[in-house]
Design a protein around this motif. Structure first.
Motif, PDB file in Angstrom:
ATOM      1  N   GLY A 189      18.908 -28.625 -12.817  1.00 61.00           N
ATOM      2  CA  GLY A 189      18.512 -28.374 -11.436  1.00 61.00           C
ATOM      3  C   GLY A 189      18.965 -26.993 -11.002  1.00 61.00           C
ATOM      4  O   GLY A 189      20.044 -26.527 -11.386  1.00 61.00           O
ATOM      5  N   PRO A 246      17.516 -28.005  -5.283  1.00 56.72           N
ATOM      6  CA  PRO A 246      16.948 -28.450  -6.565  1.00 56.72           C
ATOM      7  C   PRO A 246      15.741 -29.371  -6.434  1.00 56.72           C
ATOM      8  O   PRO A 246      14.921 -29.424  -7.350  1.00 56.72           O
ATOM      9  CB  PRO A 246      18.136 -29.176  -7.224  1.00 56.72           C
ATOM     10  CG  PRO A 246      19.346 -28.525  -6.637  1.00 56.72           C
ATOM     11  CD  PRO A 246      18.973 -28.215  -5.223  1.00 56.72           C
ATOM     12  N   ASP A 247      15.607 -30.071  -5.312  1.00 55.85           N
ATOM     13  CA  ASP A 247      14.442 -30.945  -5.137  1.00 55.85           C
ATOM     14  C   ASP A 247      13.291 -30.243  -4.430  1.00 55.85           C
ATOM     15  O   ASP A 247      12.325 -30.886  -4.013  1.00 55.85           O
ATOM     16  CB  ASP A 247      14.830 -32.216  -4.384  1.00 55.85           C
ATOM     17  CG  ASP A 247      15.526 -31.915  -3.068  1.00 55.85           C
ATOM     18  OD1 ASP A 247      15.716 -30.722  -2.754  1.00 55.85           O
ATOM     19  OD2 ASP A 247      15.884 -32.859  -2.350  1.00 55.85           O
ATOM     20  N   ARG A 268      18.923 -32.790 -13.085  1.00 51.63           N
ATOM     21  CA  ARG A 268      17.724 -32.311 -12.389  1.00 51.63           C
ATOM     22  C   ARG A 268      17.910 -32.406 -10.879  1.00 51.63           C
ATOM     23  O   ARG A 268      17.588 -31.473 -10.151  1.00 51.63           O
ATOM     24  CB  ARG A 268      16.501 -33.148 -12.831  1.00 51.63           C
ATOM     25  CG  ARG A 268      15.203 -32.725 -12.178  1.00 51.63           C
ATOM     26  CD  ARG A 268      14.809 -31.319 -12.577  1.00 51.63           C
ATOM     27  NE  ARG A 268      13.670 -30.837 -11.809  1.00 51.63           N
ATOM     28  CZ  ARG A 268      13.766 -30.227 -10.641  1.00 51.63           C
ATOM     29  NH1 ARG A 268      14.953 -30.032 -10.094  1.00 51.63           N
ATOM     30  NH2 ARG A 268      12.700 -29.803 -10.014  1.00 51.63           N
ATOM     31  N   ILE A 269      18.401 -33.523 -10.390  1.00 53.11           N
ATOM     32  CA  ILE A 269      18.677 -33.696  -8.957  1.00 53.11           C
ATOM     33  C   ILE A 269      20.155 -34.074  -8.828  1.00 53.11           C
ATOM     34  O   ILE A 269      20.511 -35.247  -8.974  1.00 53.11           O
ATOM     35  CB  ILE A 269      17.777 -34.775  -8.327  1.00 53.11           C
ATOM     36  CG1 ILE A 269      16.307 -34.467  -8.582  1.00 53.11           C
ATOM     37  CG2 ILE A 269      18.057 -34.869  -6.834  1.00 53.11           C
ATOM     38  CD1 ILE A 269      15.808 -33.200  -7.918  1.00 53.11           C
TER      39      ILE A 269
END
Length: 633
Positions: A337, A367-368, A419-420
């Motif tokens: 992320g 990151p989102d 990633r998140i």
């Protein structure tokens, strides 16, 4: 009768003597059998003696009664006689494979390092007497059963030593099984050996440290190593058991996000456990397999952040500003992320650009993918931040303003392997790009301001204060003035020194804002309790009125004019050019009614006081005369 009592006492004394002797008699203890141990692995049988007389350091002798020899005893090892072992054990005792380890003077352990099948039988621990009287037990026996070694272990893939990037996932698989007629348990442990460099820069096994990462223990529960507990609780490390082929179970360990300190030599250990009759668990067999070496390559060695254009950019006011941030060196096989921030350092209007000043956040992409604007929320409708392509992000201001002047940097926070990430999770690494200096060419703007007190009668308390401000802007193109009224308190009277006729200047005091008329006609009042109004009389003339003025409204008033320009897209911006007018003193005099009230109050008070004195004197005299008349009667 006396002789009968003497006989009873003598009998009781003899009984007590024997009870005490029995209570302190010698006793030798060994574990309750049978003890099941695996051929090829070690045997340790404790033996202790208590209730003895003599020296604290007791001697011990071990005998073996093998099943195939009936009641024939074989001397195994002794603590006092080196020639004690029989032929089958002489060589093994000499090389230390069979020995007696002493825990204390009266506690020892028989140790057989590598059990053989013919070591099965009944072991007797005997303690030669050091007592004055032969009383108690001098030996104790335990049965040892030697079972075959059926423990098997293997791994599916070894580590080749090739570096893995920080944040990558590591999966290790071990297979293990046991076949035993006894009820035994199997434990699996994954661990790591970390070498430490010595003074010469070399790494030797004597300097390595062993760390348990995670294991399924003898009670079949998953237990993380002490140094890995938090990562286990966070779900970064897991251990799973699956059914495999050929009766072997698969044990799969995953480290979901590798860290630099995960570098080391990995191993897998399988152990067979049995519960002895005394309810204690004993490890009776184990095997360790080296899986291989792992090197974790740190993200800081490859990551780089650049912003474009590089160096310096000069734009006209109202032109679009486009900045690009590129992130290079991210491992392609790691799903990380990214948080992208654009930071700016520099003052509004371009008065200062450089390394000093306060750095503020312009925009951020989480990151989102959610974009938020920092110091200037109005930019949310006048700009955009987008992901152009993988590892490439842009910041665009549709119409640049003078306040956008400054040094811009792209700040990238990487959450390797996540990633998140969770909101409270710290970034794996944060890097900043080189600065991009943004200059804006502004129009030549000249601003002037002049304040004056409107002509009228003498100002008194309760009057309306009227102040006029003339604000002019000289520039090309559309422009508007934003006018703010300020008030300082009246200066304190200055005391002249006898040696110096020049009065000392009063300390400066920060003014208080009274009201503002913005460039787009919005009035903002900073009230102190009085009724205030602001209006625009003409293109250059502005008026401030304070209605029903009180003593708090007197002071020194000035107006401050700021020039706002219009860009080609129709948006208004603060040019940063401003001017402050001269100060006008406003003093409020007392009203006539207030002046007449003073003597009236003084007169009424005086008359009331005189009346009270007269009435008190008359009353006092009257009461005295009345008292005398009553006395005569």
């Amino acid at each position: 009768m006396k002789s009968v009592m003497a006989g009873i006492k003598s009998t009781l004394f003899v009984c007590l003597h024997y009870v005490l002797q029995y209570a302190v008699s010698r006793e030798v203890t060994v574990p309750t059998g049978p003890l099941y141990r695996v051929a090829g692995f070690s045997l340790s049988v404790p033996c202790a003696v208590s209730g003895y007389e003599g020296p604290r350091m007791q001697d011990f002798e071990w005998f073996l009664y093998r099943d195939d020899l009936g009641d024939r005893q074989i001397g195994v090892v002794s603590t006092k006689d080196k020639g004690f072992p029989y032929a089958p054990y002489q060589a093994r005792v000499r090389n230390g494979e069979v020995r007696v380890d002493r825990d204390s003077g009266d506690h020892v352990r028989l140790v057989v390092q590598r059990l053989r099948t013919d070591d099965q039988g009944k072991y007797e621990c005997y303690t030669p007497s050091t007592d004055n009287a032969y009383l108690g037990s001098y030996s104790s026996s335990v049965v040892v059963k030697v079972i075959p070694d059926t423990l098997q272990i293997s791994y599916s893939r070894s580590l080749t030593g090739q570096p893995l990037p920080e944040g990558a996932e590591l999966t290790l698989t071990c297979s293990a099984s046991i076949r035993s007629e006894q009820l035994t348990h199997l434990s699996i442990t994954f661990g790591k050996r970390s070498g430490q460099a010595g003074s010469g820069g070399t790494v030797g096994p004597e300097l390595s440290t062993v760390q348990v990462i995670i294991s399924i223990d003898k009670l079949l529960g998953v237990v993380p190593g002490l140094a890995y507990k938090k990562r286990y609780d966070d779900g970064d490390i897991t251990l799973e058991k699956r059914n495999g082929e050929g009766g072997q179970d698969l044990y799969i360990m995953k480290i979901k996000v590798l860290q630099p300190n995960d570098t080391g030599a990995y191993f897998c250990e399988a152990a067979q456990w049995i519960r002895d009759p005394d309810r204690s668990w004993q490890k009776i067999a184990y095997r360790t397999l080296d899986i291989g070496n792992l090197t974790v390559k740190q993200l800081s060695e490859s990551l780089s952040v650049t912003s474009k254009p590089q160096g310096e950019v000069t734009l006209q006011v109202g032109s679009p500003l486009l900045l690009t941030c590129e992130v290079n060196g991210l491992p392609s096989d790691v799903n990380s992320g990214l948080q992208i921030q654009w930071m700016k350092r520099g003052s509004a209007g371009g008065e200062f650009i450089g390394s000093g000043g306060t750095e503020v956040e312009v925009a951020r992409m989480s990151p989102d993918g959610i974009v938020s604007w920092g110091d200037d929320v109005s930019r949310a409708s006048g700009g955009s931040m987008e992901k152009v392509e993988d590892a490439k992000y842009s910041l665009k201001l549709f119409s640049a303003r003078p306040s956008d002047t400054g040094v811009y940097r792209c700040v990238v926070s990487v959450y390797a392997g996540r990633r998140i990430p969770a909101p409270s999770m710290p970034a794996t690494l944060t890097q900043r790009s080189e600065g991009v200096t943004v200059n804006l060419k502004t129009k030549d703007v000249v601003v002037s301001a002049e304040a004056q007190l409107a002509q009228g009668p003498l100002l008194k308390r309760g009057s309306t204060i009227t102040l006029l401000c003339t604000a002019t802007i000289t520039t090309t193109g559309p422009a508007q003035a934003q006018v703010q009224w300020l008030r300082w308190p009246l200066p304190e009277p200055q005391i002249r020194s006898s040696k110096n006729t020049t009065p000392e200047p009063a300390l400066p005091v920060e003014p208080k804002p009274v009201a503002t008329l913005t460039y787009d006609g919005i009035v903002e009042i900073y009230g102190n309790g009085s009724e205030v109004s602001v209006d625009r009389l003409s293109v250059v003339s502005y008026r401030l009125r304070v209605h029903a003025a009180t003593i708090e409204d007197q002071g020194m008033y000035a107006c401050r004019a700021e020039a706002w320009g219009q860009d080609p897209h129709g948006g208004w911006y603060n040019s940063g050019v401003k001017a402050e007018s001269n100060a006008v003193t406003v003093y409020l005099y007392a009203r006539v009614a207030d002046l007449l009230l003073i003597p009236l109050v003084v007169g009424v008070s005086s008359a009331l006081l005189v009346g009270i004195v007269i009435i008190a004197a008359v009353t006092c005299c009257f009461m005295k005369r009345l008292a005398k008349q009553r006395a005569r009667r």
